[in-house]
Each structure stands twice: as structure tokens, then as C-alpha cells.
Motif scaffolding. Structure first.
Motif, PDB file in Angstrom:
ATOM      1  N   GLN A   1       0.827  -1.205   0.000  1.00  0.00           N
ATOM      2  CA  GLN A   1       0.000   0.000   0.000  1.00  0.00           C
ATOM      3  C   GLN A   1       0.863   1.259   0.000  1.00  0.00           C
ATOM      4  N   LEU A   2       1.902   1.293   0.843  1.00  0.00           N
ATOM      5  CA  LEU A   2       2.728   2.488   0.951  1.00  0.00           C
ATOM      6  C   LEU A   2       3.664   2.654  -0.245  1.00  0.00           C
ATOM      7  N   ARG A   3       3.931   1.575  -0.952  1.00  0.00           N
ATOM      8  CA  ARG A   3       4.701   1.677  -2.196  1.00  0.00           C
ATOM      9  C   ARG A   3       3.815   2.002  -3.394  1.00  0.00           C
ATOM     10  N   GLY A   4       2.482   1.960  -3.195  1.00  0.00           N
ATOM     11  CA  GLY A   4       1.557   2.200  -4.298  1.00  0.00           C
ATOM     12  C   GLY A   4       1.424   1.022  -5.232  1.00  0.00           C
ATOM     13  N   LEU A   5       1.626  -0.208  -4.702  1.00  0.00           N
ATOM     14  CA  LEU A   5       1.642  -1.410  -5.528  1.00  0.00           C
ATOM     15  C   LEU A   5       0.519  -2.385  -5.198  1.00  0.00           C
ATOM     16  N   ALA A   6      -0.570  -1.890  -4.635  1.00  0.00           N
ATOM     17  CA  ALA A   6      -1.642  -2.784  -4.186  1.00  0.00           C
ATOM     18  C   ALA A   6      -2.737  -2.968  -5.235  1.00  0.00           C
ATOM     19  N   ASP A   7      -2.483  -2.556  -6.458  1.00  0.00           N
ATOM     20  CA  ASP A   7      -3.403  -2.795  -7.579  1.00  0.00           C
ATOM     21  C   ASP A   7      -4.807  -2.270  -7.256  1.00  0.00           C
ATOM     22  N   LYS A   8      -5.822  -3.081  -7.456  1.00  0.00           N
ATOM     23  CA  LYS A   8      -7.195  -2.616  -7.260  1.00  0.00           C
ATOM     24  C   LYS A   8      -7.542  -2.387  -5.790  1.00  0.00           C
TER      25      LYS A   8
END
Length: 399
Positions: A362-369
Motif C-alpha cells: 500500500q505504501l509503495r503504491g503497488l496494491a493494484d485494485k
């Protein structure tokens, strides 16, 4: 002065129904999650100086066997067992080794190979660790079986009776978490249930209206995290992906817990509250600064109770957050974007590390949908009765 601690790699297996993959033993689970975490960090296993392996159902040195698949390098390997908070307890110890300056790179890994059905005692020739908690609760509310859903369901009933929340709020929480899980490929369940479907499912604890989709399932699976010091991050050029642990606290049962006349206290709310307060102080943050939260919804009532313990709501006001939609996308916080334990599954040793993985993504911005837009600060809460709780605050190293 203590050293700063960063998560630089995470790995997770899909959580599965126990026995669904008949050939999937715990060494294979740990090899999968550990290999993913090392690859995410971009380092070889020989960089790891200590390993902390968490599990509840296994023999002595199962942690050694689990990490030996990654390499046999002679490093200290510590076996950790702390009921449902085992994974985050392994994380706490791995972070503590870095914080104290004893290591620059550590591995926290958790795994579980479980039996289907409700949790039971492993040994019948000695006192169960939670016996005193159970007896104290039985003095306040008629006992029901299985014990775990009764304990948390009874605490939820206390909230209903004291503050005006209802079992409908537990249903809404479960529906939210199942809805979140639809987009989580690691989740044991990825089904979106209506509130009517949840209420109509198999009853587990009738007094609180607790049905099967409101309860976390037993699961097989593993999670892992690579932790590093600031020096290690700089030396290996990892700042762009590093997530700092800006606050962390492990709290066990407090004086007076077992003498409490509150079921809510007996299932750990005071431990959670104390840990959260310490983390906010360490991180110089408040609940209002948090964007995304993974908390221990072993049963839907515990999510409601934990809102107050974490300071998201005042005493007796947690159900107002549910009514306002404040704990899902578009609300004040997104709680359990992974689907939580209810949907994602609950392999005890891996649960806390699955929270770490989700919040790192989430904090890397990699949680997709599942991504929470603009997430900059995250909070994890993992509890085990008997008892201990770990609360951890995270934010990116580079902001």
C-alpha cells in the motif's frame, strides 16, 4: 540512541484451506514466502544475519527447518510462538535486533500448517494457556463452544448492551472485509457476500448473531519480511523501496486484566489501547494521520472493539464509524483492504507478516485494485489471547 528500522522486502503465499494442497508442507510454504521477500529486497540470503521464525503448530526447531530451505549459513534462528500474534512478534524481535545495533539485516518469517475446523488445544495433560481468561469470562457470561468465537462474540455483546451497537454492525464489518478481499489474489476467500447472505449462513455463536462469514478460517500459508538498518539501506541502494517502522510496541496482559469485570478488557482491548498509545507517541502521529490499517478481525466483533482501542473512535462510538462508512474506501480510513483475517485467512504464524506485506504494498503504491489512494502512513494491529498484542506504524523512507 536507537537505530532506525526499515522493511526492504516482503513475500507472501496465497492462504489456503487446510489440506487443500496435499503436498504443501511448511518448508515449501516458507521457501516460497522467503524467496519472494529476498527477491523483493534484491539481496541474497547470506546477507541475513538473524532469522525469527513464527509458528504455533509445529515441533521444536520447525523454524530452523523452514529457513534452511533458503540457506544454511550458520546464523542464529529463533523460534517464536505467541498464539495469533506470532507473526508480528517475530517481526518485533527481528526489528529489535536492528534497533539495538545487534544486526543490520534480519528475516522475520511466519508459517502455519493447520487442521480444519475450530482451534483446539494441542496438549490435554497440562493447563491451557488461556484457562484463566476463559474462567474469568465464564464468570461474566455463560460459556459456549467453540471457545474463541464465544470469547469475542461475548465481548461484542457487552458493547451492544453498554453502548447501543447491534449485531447488524458485525454483519456490516464482515460484508466490508469480504468486499475488500475480492481484489486480493492472496486471500483464501475472494467472495463478495451480501449482508443477508452473511446473516443466513451457518450460525457459530447465536447470542451475538455470529455466523461463519464473520469468523476467520483456519488456513495454511506463510509470510516473510526482510528488515534492515539505515546503513544497510544506504549501502544497498534500497531507499526507494524501503518502508520505515516509525513506531512499534508489544504489550502483554496488564495488571488487573484477569480481575476485570469487562469482557472487552479480557479479550485484549486494554493491551491494544496501550500498544497503540505507545506507537503514536513514538511516531509522533495520531489516529487522524493514519491512511490505511490492517487490524486483527479474527471475528467481526473484534474489529468493532479495536476501532476504539486504536483511537479511531471514542469509547462506545465505534459503531458510528460503521454507520458512516468511515472504515472503507471513501471514508476516513481504509481498514483491512486485504480482506482481513475473515476473508484473507488466518494461518496463525503468518498473519502478522501478511499485514506487513499488505501495508508495504500500500505504501509503495503497488496494491493494484486494493490501493488506497495517496496512502502515506499505515498501522498494523495483531493480537493473540493469552496474551499479547503488537501494533506497528509504517511510512515510506522517501516521501
Amino acid at each position: 540512541m536507537t537505530n532506525r528500522v526499515y522493511v526492504v522486502g516482503v513475500g507472501l503465499t496465497k492462504f489456503e484451506k487446510p489440506g487443500r494442497r496435499a503436498d504443501w508442507d511448511y518448508p515449501a510454504m516458507a521457501l516460497e514466502s522467503g524467496t519472494k521477500a529476498l527477491a523483493d529486497a534484491g539481496i541474497a540470503y547470506d546477507k541475513v544475519e538473524q532469522a525469527y521464525a513464527g509458528y504455533c503448530y509445529g515441533d521444536s526447531c520447525s523454524g530452523h527447518r523452514a529457513v534452511y530451505g533458503l540457506g544454511m549459513t550458520g546464523i542464529p534462528v529463533f523460534n517464536v510462538n505467541s498464539n495469533c500474534s506470532t507473526g508480528s512478534s517475530a517481526m518485533f524481535l527481528a526489528a529489535q535486533a536492528i534497533r539495538s545495533g545487534m544486526a543490520d539485516c534480519t528475516l522475520a518469517i511466519g508459517f502455519e500448517k493447520m487442521q480444519p475446523g475450530s482451534l483446539g488445544s494441542t496438549f490435554d495433560d497440562r493447563e491451557p494457556p488461556m484457562q484463566r481468561h476463559l474462567l474469568a469470562m465464564a464468570e461474566l457470561r455463560e460459556i459456549a463452544f467453540p471457545p474463541a468465537p464465544w470469547m469475542f462474540g461475548a465481548a461484542g455483546l457487552e458493547h451492544n448492551e453498554k453502548y447501543g451497537s447491534t449485531p447488524e454492525h458485525f454483519v456490516k464489518i464482515a460484508a466490508k472485509n469480504h468486499r475488500h478481499s475480492v481484489h486480493n489474489p492472496y486471500a483464501q476467500f475472494q467472495d463478495d457476500y451480501t449482508e443477508d447472505q452473511i446473516k443466513a449462513d451457518k450460525m457459530v455463536y447465536a447470542a451475538a448473531g455470529l455466523t461463519r462469514p464473520m469468523c476467520s478460517p483456519t488456513s495454511d500459508g506463510s509470510g516473510a519480511a526482510i528488515l534492515a538498518s539505515e546503513r544497510f539501506v544506504e549501502d544497498n541502494d534500497l531507499a526507494g523501496q524501503a518502508i520505515e517502522i516509525v513506531g512499534q510496541s508489544l504489550v502483554t496482559d496488564l495488571p488487573g486484566t484477569l480481575d476485570s469485570a469487562s469482557l472487552i478488557t479480557l479479550v485484549g482491548a486494554d493491551m491494544s489501547r496501550t500498544a497503540a498509545q505507545r506507537v503514536y507517541e513514538q511516531a509522533q502521529l495520531g489516529p487522524e494521520d493514519i491512511d490505511v490499517i490492517e487490524l486483527h478481525d479474527c471475528f467481526a466483533p473484534n474489529e468493532l472493539l479495536t476501532y476504539e482501542a486504536l483511537g479511531l473512535a471514542g469509547e462506545g462510538e465505534a459503531h458510528k464509524l460503521v454507520d458512516a462508512g468511515d472504515t472503507t474506501y471513501g471514508g476516513r480510513w481504509v481498514v483491512n483492504p486485504s480482506g482481513g483475517l475473515i476473508s484473507k485467512g488466518h494461518p496463525l504464524g503468518a498473519t502478522g507478516l501478511a499485514q506487513t506485506a499488505e501495508l508495504t504494498w500500500q505504501l509503495r503504491g503497488l496494491a493494484d485494485k486494493r490501493q488506497v489512494a495517496g496512502a502515506k502512513v499505515a498501522l498494523a494491529h495483531n493480537i493473540g489471547l493469552g496474551g499479547s498484542v503488537v501494533v506497528t506504524a509504517y511510512r515510506p523512507a522517501e516521501r
